[in-house]
Design an enzyme around this catalytic site. Structure first.
Site, PDB file in Angstrom:
ATOM      1  N   GLU A 103      -6.430 -10.783  -0.849  1.00 42.29           N
ATOM      2  CA  GLU A 103      -7.287 -10.487   0.304  1.00 42.29           C
ATOM      3  C   GLU A 103      -8.748 -10.394  -0.138  1.00 42.29           C
ATOM      4  O   GLU A 103      -9.475  -9.482   0.236  1.00 42.29           O
ATOM      5  CB  GLU A 103      -6.849  -9.181   0.978  1.00 42.29           C
ATOM      6  CG  GLU A 103      -5.380  -9.182   1.385  1.00 42.29           C
ATOM      7  CD  GLU A 103      -4.932  -7.889   2.053  1.00 42.29           C
ATOM      8  OE1 GLU A 103      -5.799  -7.145   2.569  1.00 42.29           O
ATOM      9  OE2 GLU A 103      -3.717  -7.608   2.068  1.00 42.29           O
ATOM     10  N   GLU A 149       0.795  -1.228   0.000  1.00 40.22           N
ATOM     11  CA  GLU A 149       0.000   0.000   0.000  1.00 40.22           C
ATOM     12  C   GLU A 149       0.831   1.283   0.000  1.00 40.22           C
ATOM     13  O   GLU A 149       0.551   2.221   0.747  1.00 40.22           O
ATOM     14  CB  GLU A 149      -0.950  -0.006   1.205  1.00 40.22           C
ATOM     15  CG  GLU A 149      -1.911  -1.173   1.203  1.00 40.22           C
ATOM     16  CD  GLU A 149      -2.780  -1.243   2.456  1.00 40.22           C
ATOM     17  OE1 GLU A 149      -2.657  -0.339   3.309  1.00 40.22           O
ATOM     18  OE2 GLU A 149      -3.551  -2.196   2.585  1.00 40.22           O
TER      19      GLU A 149
END
Length: 651
Positions: free
Chosen positions: A468, A347
């Site tokens: 995810e 991220e």
């Protein structure tokens, strides 16, 4: 034996139980027990309860801070004449705690609830603490409510713990030091479930495509049903929190070791890693370098929370030694565990493709300590360089991100990944894929947007892992219609993933059952709280042809059947070609495959970097709208491959 399941969502499934009361919400849906296949043993056995009448039960509670006054009073109560009053708090984490070690058994699920009240607006949280084998204490918030001078309920909230922890406490804390009233505190045995054994295994269904994994935390792994679910359906585990920097880093040991050699401990990860070792389950490591869940002191002089930010040179030394120490520990302590993949950086890019703002997590959860020290995202290459240097043999290295389907972020990831690939530092891209099915028709992202991102990442030539995956419905609206929309969305997303399966090595769902998910209010996963399969489970296994026994030889009948299917497909997929042109063959290899759609999308996104010859351009123009190549041409190729259309060019 091959099993061919019809691709549809059976209407009967939509009446299946949707009991998913989350630990962080008060919503629940009554279960229709007539439609539940799993076995559940319901127990209302009360382990401990008190209304504090005449002071009963007060002695079982102690103050976490050692400064609190805990007493039974008649000045206020939810029921009866008495309640527990906690006063004299000097910190938000002060409050009443109760020891569980001699009350509750490891590996068993329990519930706890109470009524609470504060004098003015304040958040009150039921939390849990335990100590791992290294002596490190861990804390988790189970349920939060807001009191505005009134009595509010902490409903029966699930908790469990494993057999390798001690000093397990439940405690109640607040958002400030206001006095706290507690009444009708109850700990009870939970419901014991058994999983459905007579449904397809996800890992078997997709065995010819990619690994199928799940994420799990230490407390989530405690119930036997969770272990059974994992062993039936998954062949990969991602540790939800236990391999993140804040779980691994040891501040005191780091201070003792010196300014450039941060120390780590695998203590918080051992329960799950031991389970993976003992059950021969592969592990996906998550994550080495991340702005979040990395303590501010890691970036400060002398590892001091209030210290000055270190120089770039010192941070590089810390980064290298941290990565080296993590990989050294897992190789030493878990030499037989298959760590097949690891997220090196997580991220780092914003949705518009820019770097994060530099700063402390304590100031803003979106700030990055890495950017604060380096000034930009230049730290990423160093992280991959050190990971490549120290990672165990066979462990592939990934960049991982969310909102990966938003154009600005997609482009930034692709550009970064291609640069790292050229330097031999990266193996793949992780698409988190936290999606929103919503009510179905308004799902975000659209399947076409998601497919476009898949194509862009596939065009890099790097491996892709879906890391995810979950897909929420409308928050707290568990209706049949919403679950039907979720099922269709899951089916369409998995169809897109299967289309690109030549580029994908793993698909990981972020959690086991809805109630354990970090997005529990949106019921995002494949299994209900009672471990029964949801409509979205059936929607992604139906229509997939697989072998229940991969070693079983194919029979003559099956071979004939497969040949007939192939012949039928050949008969129904045609192209109308001009002389010398095979429409759809963008890479000019004489066949029409998903690689051609990828080539077209790559050209559309950046023709300078991914050029096509004049001949290839002629073959690629299958939408023929007179405006050159576009994503519509790639879509037409994909529709042709999947037999949605039978002729190219598309009219």
């Amino acid at each position: 034996m091959k099993v061919n399941l019809c691709k549809k969502i059976a209407a009967g499934l939509l009446s299946a139980a949707m009991l998913c009361s989350a630990a962080t919400t008060v919503s629940a849906v009554n279960i229709d027990t007539s439609s539940v296949a799993a076995t559940a043993t319901t127990s209302s056995d009360v382990i401990f309860e008190t209304g504090f009448e005449d002071g009963e039960g007060i002695s079982e509670f102690t103050g976490r801070g050692g400064v609190e006054t805990i007493e039974a009073v008649t000045t206020d109560s939810y029921s009866g004449d008495y309640s527990m009053l906690v006063s004299g708090k000097t910190a938000t984490w002060n409050g009443p705690q109760i020891l569980l070690d001699d009350r509750c058994e490891a590996g068993v699920e329990y519930t706890a609830g109470a009524y609470v009240k504060t004098a003015w607006y304040s958040t009150v949280t039921l939390s849990m603490e335990y100590t791992d084998t290294s002596g490190t204490r861990h804390y988790s918030n189970l349920y939060s409510v807001i009191s505005q001078g009134d009595w509010v309920q902490i409903p029966a909230t699930k908790f469990s713990f494993t057999d390798d922890v001690t000093n397990v406490y439940l405690y109640i804390e607040g958002s400030d030091t206001v006095d706290l009233y507690v009444d009708d505190f109850v700990i009870a045995a939970g419901t014991v479930y058994e999983i459905e054994q007579d449904i397809p295994s996800l890992k078997d269904v997709y065995s010819s495509y990619f690994k199928i994994g799940t994420a799990v935390t230490t407390s989530e792994l405690a119930p036997q049903a969770t272990k059974d679910l994992i062993e039936k359906h998954f062949n990969s585990i991602t540790l939800g929190n236990e391999l993140k920097p804040d779980a691994l880093l040891d501040q005191e040991a780091s201070i003792a070791a010196g300014n450039e050699n941060p120390q780590i401990s695998l203590a918080s990860a051992r329960t799950i890693l031991n389970y993976c070792r003992d059950n021969n389950i592969s592990v996906r490591g998550h994550v080495l370098v991340w702005h979040s869940q990395t303590p501010d002191w890691f970036f400060k002089e002398n590892y001091d929370d209030d210290g000055d930010w270190v120089s770039e040179e010192v941070m590089l030394a810390r980064m290298e030694n941290y990565i080296k120490n993590v990989f050294a520990a897992i190789e030493e302590e878990y030499p037989t565990v298959d760590f097949y993949a690891w997220d090196v950086v997580n991220e780092a890019w914003l949705d518009d493709g820019s770097a994060r703002t530099g700063g402390a997590q304590s100031e803003n959860s979106n700030y990055s300590g890495w950017v604060k020290v380096f000034g930009d995202n230049s730290f990423i290459e160093y992280a991959f360089e050190y990971a490549r240097k120290y990672a165990p043999e066979g462990c592939k290295l990934y960049y991982n991100d969310y909102n990966e389907y938003i154009t600005g972020k997609t482009d930034a990831i692709v550009e970064m990944a291609l640069d790292l690939k050229e330097k031999g530092l990266i193996d793949g891209i992780g698409m988190q894929s936290h999606l929103d099915a919503r009510s179905g028709s308004d799902a975000y992202p659209s399947v076409s947007a998601y497919r476009k991102a898949l194509a862009a990442f596939a065009a890099t030539g790097l491996d892709i892992q879906i890391t995810e995956l979950d897909a929420t419905i409308v928050t707290n609206q568990p209706t049949d219609e919403n679950f039907e929309g979720q099922a269709q969305y899951y089916s369409d997303i998995m169809d897109a993933i299967v289309e690109y399966s030549d580029y994908i090595s793993a698909v990981v769902f972020w959690g086991t059952t809805d109630d354990r998910s970090w997005r529990a209010t949106g019921y995002p996963l494949l299994f209900n709280e009672d471990y029964t399969a949801k409509p979205c489970f059936y929607s992604i296994v139906d229509g997939i042809e697989y072998e229940t026994d991969p070693t079983e030889a194919t029979t003559e009948e099956e071979t004939t059947e497969a040949t007939t299917e192939e012949e039928t497909e050949e008969e129904t997929t045609e192209t109308t070609n001009a002389p010398g042109i095979l429409y759809g063959d963008a890479n000019l290899d004489g066949t029409i495959t998903i690689s051609d759609a990828v080539a077209i999308l790559s050209y559309v996104s950046n023709s300078g970097k991914y050029p096509l010859s004049d001949e290839a351009l002629d073959c690629s123009d299958v939408n023929q709208r007179g405006d050159g190549l576009s994503n519509m041409d790639a879509t037409a190729v994909q529709k042709y491959i999947s037999n949605t259309i039978s002729v190219l060019p598309e009219s």
